[in-house]
Design a protein around this motif. Structure first.
Motif, PDB file in Angstrom:
ATOM      1  N   LEU B  60     -13.878 -12.177   5.951  1.00  0.00           N
ATOM      2  CA  LEU B  60     -12.520 -12.071   5.432  1.00  0.00           C
ATOM      3  C   LEU B  60     -12.536 -11.672   3.968  1.00  0.00           C
ATOM      4  O   LEU B  60     -11.758 -10.816   3.524  1.00  0.00           O
ATOM      5  CB  LEU B  60     -11.825 -13.417   5.597  1.00  0.00           C
ATOM      6  CG  LEU B  60     -10.348 -13.380   5.300  1.00  0.00           C
ATOM      7  CD1 LEU B  60      -9.598 -13.252   6.570  1.00  0.00           C
ATOM      8  CD2 LEU B  60      -9.941 -14.593   4.538  1.00  0.00           C
ATOM      9  N   ALA B  61     -13.462 -12.263   3.203  1.00  0.00           N
ATOM     10  CA  ALA B  61     -13.550 -11.935   1.784  1.00  0.00           C
ATOM     11  C   ALA B  61     -13.938 -10.472   1.588  1.00  0.00           C
ATOM     12  O   ALA B  61     -13.420  -9.790   0.703  1.00  0.00           O
ATOM     13  CB  ALA B  61     -14.565 -12.848   1.103  1.00  0.00           C
ATOM     14  N   LEU B  63     -13.267  -8.011   3.680  1.00  0.00           N
ATOM     15  CA  LEU B  63     -12.057  -7.240   4.007  1.00  0.00           C
ATOM     16  C   LEU B  63     -11.109  -7.211   2.818  1.00  0.00           C
ATOM     17  O   LEU B  63     -10.564  -6.154   2.457  1.00  0.00           O
ATOM     18  CB  LEU B  63     -11.338  -7.917   5.163  1.00  0.00           C
ATOM     19  CG  LEU B  63     -11.435  -7.278   6.531  1.00  0.00           C
ATOM     20  CD1 LEU B  63     -10.663  -8.115   7.514  1.00  0.00           C
ATOM     21  CD2 LEU B  63     -10.862  -5.897   6.469  1.00  0.00           C
ATOM     22  N   PHE B  64     -10.952  -8.375   2.200  1.00  0.00           N
ATOM     23  CA  PHE B  64     -10.066  -8.479   1.043  1.00  0.00           C
ATOM     24  C   PHE B  64     -10.522  -7.539  -0.067  1.00  0.00           C
ATOM     25  O   PHE B  64      -9.708  -6.854  -0.685  1.00  0.00           O
ATOM     26  CB  PHE B  64     -10.044  -9.919   0.543  1.00  0.00           C
ATOM     27  CG  PHE B  64      -9.601 -10.071  -0.873  1.00  0.00           C
ATOM     28  CD1 PHE B  64      -8.271  -9.916  -1.202  1.00  0.00           C
ATOM     29  CD2 PHE B  64     -10.505 -10.340  -1.877  1.00  0.00           C
ATOM     30  CE1 PHE B  64      -7.864 -10.046  -2.510  1.00  0.00           C
ATOM     31  CE2 PHE B  64     -10.103 -10.470  -3.174  1.00  0.00           C
ATOM     32  CZ  PHE B  64      -8.779 -10.320  -3.490  1.00  0.00           C
ATOM     33  N   PHE B  67      -9.582  -3.921   0.685  1.00  0.00           N
ATOM     34  CA  PHE B  67      -8.166  -3.627   0.504  1.00  0.00           C
ATOM     35  C   PHE B  67      -7.753  -3.696  -0.952  1.00  0.00           C
ATOM     36  O   PHE B  67      -6.941  -2.904  -1.417  1.00  0.00           O
ATOM     37  CB  PHE B  67      -7.323  -4.586   1.345  1.00  0.00           C
ATOM     38  CG  PHE B  67      -7.174  -4.123   2.752  1.00  0.00           C
ATOM     39  CD1 PHE B  67      -6.257  -3.141   3.058  1.00  0.00           C
ATOM     40  CD2 PHE B  67      -7.956  -4.634   3.748  1.00  0.00           C
ATOM     41  CE1 PHE B  67      -6.124  -2.696   4.340  1.00  0.00           C
ATOM     42  CE2 PHE B  67      -7.832  -4.194   5.046  1.00  0.00           C
ATOM     43  CZ  PHE B  67      -6.917  -3.216   5.342  1.00  0.00           C
ATOM     44  N   ASP B  68      -8.336  -4.646  -1.673  1.00  0.00           N
ATOM     45  CA  ASP B  68      -7.921  -4.817  -3.069  1.00  0.00           C
ATOM     46  C   ASP B  68      -8.325  -3.616  -3.905  1.00  0.00           C
ATOM     47  O   ASP B  68      -7.569  -3.175  -4.772  1.00  0.00           O
ATOM     48  CB  ASP B  68      -8.539  -6.090  -3.636  1.00  0.00           C
ATOM     49  CG  ASP B  68      -7.524  -6.894  -4.399  1.00  0.00           C
ATOM     50  OD1 ASP B  68      -6.352  -6.845  -3.997  1.00  0.00           O
ATOM     51  OD2 ASP B  68      -7.896  -7.553  -5.376  1.00  0.00           O
ATOM     52  N   ILE B  71      -5.891  -0.990  -3.395  1.00  0.00           N
ATOM     53  CA  ILE B  71      -4.641  -1.276  -4.102  1.00  0.00           C
ATOM     54  C   ILE B  71      -4.758  -0.894  -5.573  1.00  0.00           C
ATOM     55  O   ILE B  71      -3.818  -0.354  -6.169  1.00  0.00           O
ATOM     56  CB  ILE B  71      -4.264  -2.754  -3.943  1.00  0.00           C
ATOM     57  CG1 ILE B  71      -3.759  -3.005  -2.540  1.00  0.00           C
ATOM     58  CG2 ILE B  71      -3.196  -3.155  -4.929  1.00  0.00           C
ATOM     59  CD1 ILE B  71      -3.721  -4.428  -2.169  1.00  0.00           C
ATOM     60  N   LEU B  74      -3.916   2.505  -6.004  1.00  0.00           N
ATOM     61  CA  LEU B  74      -2.493   2.824  -5.864  1.00  0.00           C
ATOM     62  C   LEU B  74      -1.678   2.406  -7.083  1.00  0.00           C
ATOM     63  O   LEU B  74      -0.502   2.724  -7.183  1.00  0.00           O
ATOM     64  CB  LEU B  74      -1.913   2.135  -4.633  1.00  0.00           C
ATOM     65  CG  LEU B  74      -2.402   2.604  -3.267  1.00  0.00           C
ATOM     66  CD1 LEU B  74      -1.805   1.736  -2.195  1.00  0.00           C
ATOM     67  CD2 LEU B  74      -2.005   4.035  -3.047  1.00  0.00           C
ATOM     68  N   MET B  75      -2.292   1.646  -8.006  1.00  0.00           N
ATOM     69  CA  MET B  75      -1.532   1.047  -9.103  1.00  0.00           C
ATOM     70  C   MET B  75      -0.748   2.034  -9.970  1.00  0.00           C
ATOM     71  O   MET B  75       0.358   1.728 -10.383  1.00  0.00           O
ATOM     72  CB  MET B  75      -2.462   0.224  -9.997  1.00  0.00           C
ATOM     73  CG  MET B  75      -2.615  -1.199  -9.544  1.00  0.00           C
ATOM     74  SD  MET B  75      -1.064  -2.043  -9.616  1.00  0.00           S
ATOM     75  CE  MET B  75      -1.409  -3.458  -8.620  1.00  0.00           C
ATOM     76  N   ILE B  96      -2.093   5.782   1.865  1.00  0.00           N
ATOM     77  CA  ILE B  96      -1.626   4.663   2.701  1.00  0.00           C
ATOM     78  C   ILE B  96      -1.959   4.915   4.161  1.00  0.00           C
ATOM     79  O   ILE B  96      -2.292   3.973   4.900  1.00  0.00           O
ATOM     80  CB  ILE B  96      -0.121   4.427   2.470  1.00  0.00           C
ATOM     81  CG1 ILE B  96       0.046   3.776   1.117  1.00  0.00           C
ATOM     82  CG2 ILE B  96       0.455   3.535   3.533  1.00  0.00           C
ATOM     83  CD1 ILE B  96       1.436   3.488   0.757  1.00  0.00           C
ATOM     84  N   LEU B  99      -5.445   3.799   4.510  1.00  0.00           N
ATOM     85  CA  LEU B  99      -5.478   2.326   4.552  1.00  0.00           C
ATOM     86  C   LEU B  99      -5.063   1.820   5.926  1.00  0.00           C
ATOM     87  O   LEU B  99      -5.677   0.912   6.496  1.00  0.00           O
ATOM     88  CB  LEU B  99      -4.511   1.768   3.518  1.00  0.00           C
ATOM     89  CG  LEU B  99      -5.052   1.330   2.176  1.00  0.00           C
ATOM     90  CD1 LEU B  99      -3.919   0.932   1.283  1.00  0.00           C
ATOM     91  CD2 LEU B  99      -5.966   0.150   2.381  1.00  0.00           C
ATOM     92  N   MET B 100      -3.993   2.442   6.446  1.00  0.00           N
ATOM     93  CA  MET B 100      -3.446   2.016   7.734  1.00  0.00           C
ATOM     94  C   MET B 100      -4.468   2.254   8.837  1.00  0.00           C
ATOM     95  O   MET B 100      -4.659   1.395   9.712  1.00  0.00           O
ATOM     96  CB  MET B 100      -2.174   2.831   8.000  1.00  0.00           C
ATOM     97  CG  MET B 100      -1.180   2.169   8.884  1.00  0.00           C
ATOM     98  SD  MET B 100      -0.493   0.725   8.105  1.00  0.00           S
ATOM     99  CE  MET B 100       1.211   0.926   8.546  1.00  0.00           C
ATOM    100  N   LEU B 103      -6.993  -0.364   8.698  1.00  0.00           N
ATOM    101  CA  LEU B 103      -6.459  -1.616   9.238  1.00  0.00           C
ATOM    102  C   LEU B 103      -6.468  -1.594  10.750  1.00  0.00           C
ATOM    103  O   LEU B 103      -6.866  -2.573  11.406  1.00  0.00           O
ATOM    104  CB  LEU B 103      -5.042  -1.820   8.699  1.00  0.00           C
ATOM    105  CG  LEU B 103      -4.380  -3.123   9.082  1.00  0.00           C
ATOM    106  CD1 LEU B 103      -5.067  -4.277   8.419  1.00  0.00           C
ATOM    107  CD2 LEU B 103      -2.918  -3.110   8.717  1.00  0.00           C
TER     108      LEU B 103
END
Lengths: 309, 116, 149
Positions: B60-61, B63-64, B67-68, B71, B74-75, B96, B99-100, B103
């Protein structure tokens, strides 16, 4: 330069006082929700209850478990409170101390640093419950942080700036009316970010006793507690800054901001009094399978709407 | 040195002061073995608490992190929208969609399913 | 405490009211579709208002940009003037400091020019050298201030 330091000090101290009375508000409101009276014995209608709590907590024994790592164990609560206070240097009232150009970015940075305080607290106390609680709460905060950043980004696309002062001084239209679903996801995400009730898996009393702060007592626990409640106030402040435009009232422009912040802080308590805890797998599915796709598509929506309009 | 560090300085000074006050005021009874051992509902803690390691949380970490980082890319969109709207829209849409797709791939693979 | 009188918590005179135990069914408000429609109506109105606000902001931004463009030559000239003034101050300071050294020529290191050479006529001065004659703490403050712009 001394006057600047004093101004920041007053800012921080008042935040801590607000946090103290927020805990009183929570106990009172929870009491009335459960049809009983909250604290009403300490001197005048129980108003100085938070100070009594603080004195009680500070005069208790500070215990350091023998197997814990002492320095991280002492350090982590302080780090939590320091980060929670640091948010408030961004407080965008109408006569601010600083004019940060990228305040929203600083907000994101500090809120992602908050994970480390929990991580260090859970790891350093070297207890099974604490470690499990810390891992759970970190996984939850991390998962919701992805969608939080995306939601914030789509709000900022509509606001067209990162400047918090500009938002509170010249943004008339509010995003909660422009894109209501965005605001709803944001509020749920703030609940999860601050580990509040439908998502307070880090302190599931039935399985984990108290989560990552089992081993903490007296002063250290007071610091963790203060950090948690200051974070709630911070989140409600930023909710009202990002998602509700300002109302131009001359010198009273700050009053609606404060009222909105208080309303959201109250909403946090209301949710705690009403909703039962969620299941952990449902929590994770909510973050990764509904909020993340939804916030990604919201971003495309807001970008294209901005260009059309 | 510069005024923008003052909030950071004060925020790092206040919590240790609060803790120092608590430390000065705190009650100091004679420490006992039971009080100093880590809490574990009625058991004596025998082995190290740091042994269990969950691969699921680790994944999970990771994956985070993925994604981060995207992001972060994208800022700058809110700032570039004023300058050249159309190309910003194009870039946003493409990133995006990527990203999608990532996901959807994760979803399909089952790394998002918590209970299997 | 001696001054305080103990007071037992008692029910209010006449006792508590009856316990409400009957089920309360809340009044039905608008239907789901109606709420949805109202929400869409509100947000479309908000988007129209937002359109006007954004146009206003864009015009304002354009105005500010024009003002900045108009001011820029003046600011640039002031910046150059401040730079030259600082250089002159440095030269005067060096003259005064080195007046006891025989054969010292300002701007050179024993006859060798270090601020003016043939290849690159006037090399950029390092900020530490530019503010060399100020106090240590002030020097770093000024360097910081310069880097912000």
């Amino acid at each position: 330069m001394m006057h600047l330091l004093i101004c920041i000090l007053i800012n921080y101290l008042l935040v801590m006082v607000a946090m103290a009375f927020f805990t009183l508000l929570e106990r009172k409101v929870l009491g009335y929700i459960q049809i009983r009276k909250g604290p009403n014995k300490v001197s005048l209608m129980g108003l100085p209850q938070p100070f009594a709590d603080v004195i009680k907590l500070f005069t208790k024994e500070v215990s350091f478990p023998s197997s814990s790592n002492l320095y991280p164990f002492i350090f982590s609560p302080m780090m939590g409170l320091a980060l929670a206070l640091l948010f408030w240097s961004l407080y965008p009232y109408s006569s601010p101390l600083f004019f940060p150009m990228y305040g929203a970015l600083l907000f994101l940075c500090i809120s992602s640093l908050n994970v480390y305080a929990t991580l260090i607290a859970g790891w350093a106390s070297n207890s099974k419950y604490a470690l499990l609680g810390a891992i759970r709460s970190i996984a939850q905060t991390i998962s919701y942080e992805v969608s939080m950043a995306l939601i914030l980004l789509s709000a900022l696309i509509i606001l067209l700036s990162f400047n918090l002062i500009l938002m509170t001084s010249s943004q008339w239209s509010s995003i909660s009316l422009l894109l209501p679903p965005l605001f709803m996801i944001w509020f749920i995400t703030t609940l999860a970010e601050t580990n509040r009730t439908p998502f307070d898996l880090s302190e599931g009393e039935s399985e984990l006793v108290s989560g990552f702060n089992v081993e903490f007592s007296a002063g250290s626990f007071a610091l963790i507690f203060m950090a948690e409640y200051t974070n709630i106030l911070t989140m409600s402040l930023f909710t009202s800054v990002f998602f509700f435009g300002m109302i131009p009232l001359g010198i009273f422009t700050d009053i609606p901001l404060v009222l909105k912040t208080m309303f959201f802080a109250f909403l946090f308590i209301w949710v705690r009094g009403t909703l039962p805890r969620m299941r952990y797998d449902k929590l994770m599915n909510l973050a990764w399978k509904s909020f993340l796709p939804l916030s990604l598509s919201m971003m495309i929506l807001s970008t294209s709407l901005i260009i059309i309009i | 040195m510069t005024t923008s560090f003052y909030p950071v300085i004060l925020a790092t000074v206040i919590p240790p002061m609060v803790f120092a006050i608590a430390w000065i005021l705190s009650n100091r009874p004679i420490p006992s073995m039971n009080k100093l051992s880590p809490y574990e509902c009625g058991f004596d803690p025998k082995n190290n608490a740091r042994l269990p390691f969950s691969l699921r949380f680790f994944l999970l970490a990771v994956l985070f992190l993925v994604f981060d980082i995207e992001i972060v890319l994208l800022m700058p969109i809110p700032l570039s929208l004023f300058l050249n709207p159309m190309s910003t829209l194009l870039e946003t849409t493409i990133s995006i969609i990527i990203l999608m797709l990532g996901l959807i791939h994760e979803w399909n693979e089952g790394s998002l399913d918590w209970s299997s | 405490m001696p001054g305080m009188k103990f007071r037992q918590d008692m029910p209010p005179p006449g006792g508590y009211g009856p316990v409400e135990w009957a089920q309360k069914i809340p009044r039905r408000g608008l239907s789901g579709y109606a709420i949805f429609g109202v929400a869409i109506g509100i947000s479309s109105t908000a988007w129209i208002l937002y359109h006007f606000e954004r146009n206003y902001k864009r015009r304002y931004e354009l105005d500010m940009n024009d003002a900045r463009i108009a001011l820029e030559p003046l600011l640039e000239a002031e910046r150059h003037r401040a730079f030259l003034k600082q250089l002159r101050k440095n030269r005067d300071e060096e003259n005064m400091l080195m007046k006891d050294v025989p054969g010292w020529e300002t701007g050179t290191l024993y006859g060798e020019p270090c601020y003016h050479n043939q290849a690159k006529r006037f090399p950029d001065v390092k900020p530490e050298e530019y503010f060399i004659h100020s106090r240590w703490a002030d020097m770093y403050d000024r360097i910081w201030e310069r880097r912000k712009h």
